[in-house]
Design a protein around this motif. Structure first.
Motif, short mmCIF file in Angstrom:
data_model
loop_
_atom_site.label_atom_id
_atom_site.label_comp_id
_atom_site.label_asym_id
_atom_site.label_seq_id
_atom_site.Cartn_x
_atom_site.Cartn_y
_atom_site.Cartn_z
N MET A 1 -44.69 -17.10 14.07
CA MET A 1 -44.41 -17.82 12.82
C MET A 1 -44.75 -16.96 11.61
O MET A 1 -44.01 -16.96 10.61
CB MET A 1 -45.20 -19.13 12.80
CG MET A 1 -44.74 -20.15 13.82
SD MET A 1 -45.83 -21.59 13.91
CE MET A 1 -45.60 -22.31 12.28
N GLU B 1 -41.99 -15.68 8.83
CA GLU B 1 -42.17 -15.92 7.40
C GLU B 1 -41.91 -14.64 6.60
O GLU B 1 -41.28 -14.68 5.54
CB GLU B 1 -43.60 -16.42 7.15
CG GLU B 1 -43.89 -16.80 5.72
CD GLU B 1 -43.18 -18.06 5.27
OE1 GLU B 1 -42.86 -18.15 4.06
OE2 GLU B 1 -42.93 -18.94 6.12
N GLU C 1 -39.30 -19.79 5.56
CA GLU C 1 -39.42 -20.98 6.41
C GLU C 1 -38.20 -21.19 7.29
O GLU C 1 -38.34 -21.59 8.47
CB GLU C 1 -39.66 -22.20 5.53
CG GLU C 1 -39.92 -23.48 6.29
CD GLU C 1 -40.20 -24.66 5.38
OE1 GLU C 1 -40.23 -25.80 5.89
OE2 GLU C 1 -40.39 -24.44 4.17
N VAL D 1 -38.38 -18.95 10.27
CA VAL D 1 -39.40 -19.43 11.20
C VAL D 1 -38.83 -20.54 12.08
O VAL D 1 -38.98 -20.52 13.31
CB VAL D 1 -40.64 -19.96 10.43
CG1 VAL D 1 -41.61 -20.64 11.40
CG2 VAL D 1 -41.33 -18.83 9.70
N LYS D 2 -38.15 -21.51 11.47
CA LYS D 2 -37.57 -22.62 12.23
C LYS D 2 -36.55 -22.12 13.23
O LYS D 2 -36.50 -22.59 14.38
CB LYS D 2 -36.93 -23.61 11.26
CG LYS D 2 -37.91 -24.39 10.40
CD LYS D 2 -37.18 -25.35 9.47
CE LYS D 2 -38.15 -26.14 8.62
NZ LYS D 2 -37.43 -27.05 7.67
N LEU E 1 -38.29 -20.32 16.21
CA LEU E 1 -38.96 -21.27 17.11
C LEU E 1 -37.95 -22.08 17.92
O LEU E 1 -38.24 -22.47 19.06
CB LEU E 1 -39.85 -22.22 16.30
CG LEU E 1 -41.12 -21.62 15.68
CD1 LEU E 1 -41.84 -22.66 14.84
CD2 LEU E 1 -42.05 -21.06 16.75
#
Length: 248
Positions: free
Chosen positions: A138, A142, A147, A150-151, A154
């Motif tokens: 994460m 970044e 953000e 990151v999403k 993941l």
């Protein structure tokens, strides 16, 4: 302990005479009217065997031997070094070892982590390291794109990472209660598609490294389902954070 400032002259004489049997009173130190002054003078005279310096104390009892100076250095001459909390010490230790503070993950140990050998079961360490690895991922996402990146990383969308292999070196048994601080650092090589992510697990209770691990991560394009080169910008960021080393 009897203080020299609180004992009467005759009592101090009796105490010190019995504690220093090899010494004798001066001839003038009798029980006549002048003996009190003579004894007082003897106690005040630094050369006298009966002298008790101001601020010091006499023997605990008439039969106690004279006290000797304490050979142990006073605490004031060797001030103790300030020690932080276990968590602060752990963070400072891992940072000094080159681990990225942005990757730190605190793992609380619960009773259910134990096995019949009364320590944390070895299988749990892979989960602990996995949690720390995702925190590190994460932080990387970044830097790469904020953000939204990151999403996506993941969720396995676009280019992200996939685990190829992992090993764990168990150095000390861990028991409840405890908390482990887990840190990660990348180790790059000449490969353009994979790198090693090194992890360390540090015990708050033991104030020591209890395990370490090396995981091989592969850059993976989840849209085309194959490994890939993430590009120069990504490698520049990784190499800047890399602990120099060579992959096996």
């Amino acid at each position: 302990m009897l203080s020299s400032t609180r004992l009467g002259p005759l009592t101090r004489a009796r105490v010190l005479l019995r504690s220093r049997r090899s010494c004798s009173l001066p001839q003038t130190a009798s029980l006549s009217g002048s003996s009190i002054k003579s004894l007082q003078d003897a106690f005040r005279d630094p050369s006298s065997p009966f002298h008790i310096p101001p601020g010091q104390t006499g023997p605990e009892s008439p039969d106690s031997p004279p006290s000797l100076p304490d050979p142990t250095p006073s605490q004031s001459s060797h001030p103790s070094t300030a020690v932080g909390s276990p968590a602060e010490n752990a963070r400072a230790k891992l940072v000094s070892m080159g681990y990225d503070a942005g990757s730190f993950w605190e793992q609380s140990i619960v009773w259910g982590h134990h096995d019949s050998f009364r320590h944390v079961n070895n299988a749990h360490y892979l989960r602990f390291i996995e949690s720390g690895r995702m925190v590190w991922l994460m932080a990387l996402g970044e830097v790469l794109g904020g953000e939204e990146r990151v999403k996506a990383m993941l969720a396995g969308q676009g280019i992200s990472l996939i685990l190829k292999s992992a090993n764990v070196n168990f150095r000390r048994p861990v028991t409840f209660p405890d908390t482990l601080l887990i840190g990660h650092r990348p180790i790059t090589s000449s490969s353009r598609t994979q790198f090693t992510l090194n992890a360390v697990l540090y015990s708050y209770a033991q104030q020591a490294v209890v395990a370490d691990s090396d995981s091989v991560l592969v850059w993976y394009d989840y849209d085309s389902l194959k490994k890939c080169d993430p590009g120069d910008d990504t490698w520049r960021i990784l190499k800047a954070a890399s602990h120099d080393g060579q992959e096996n």
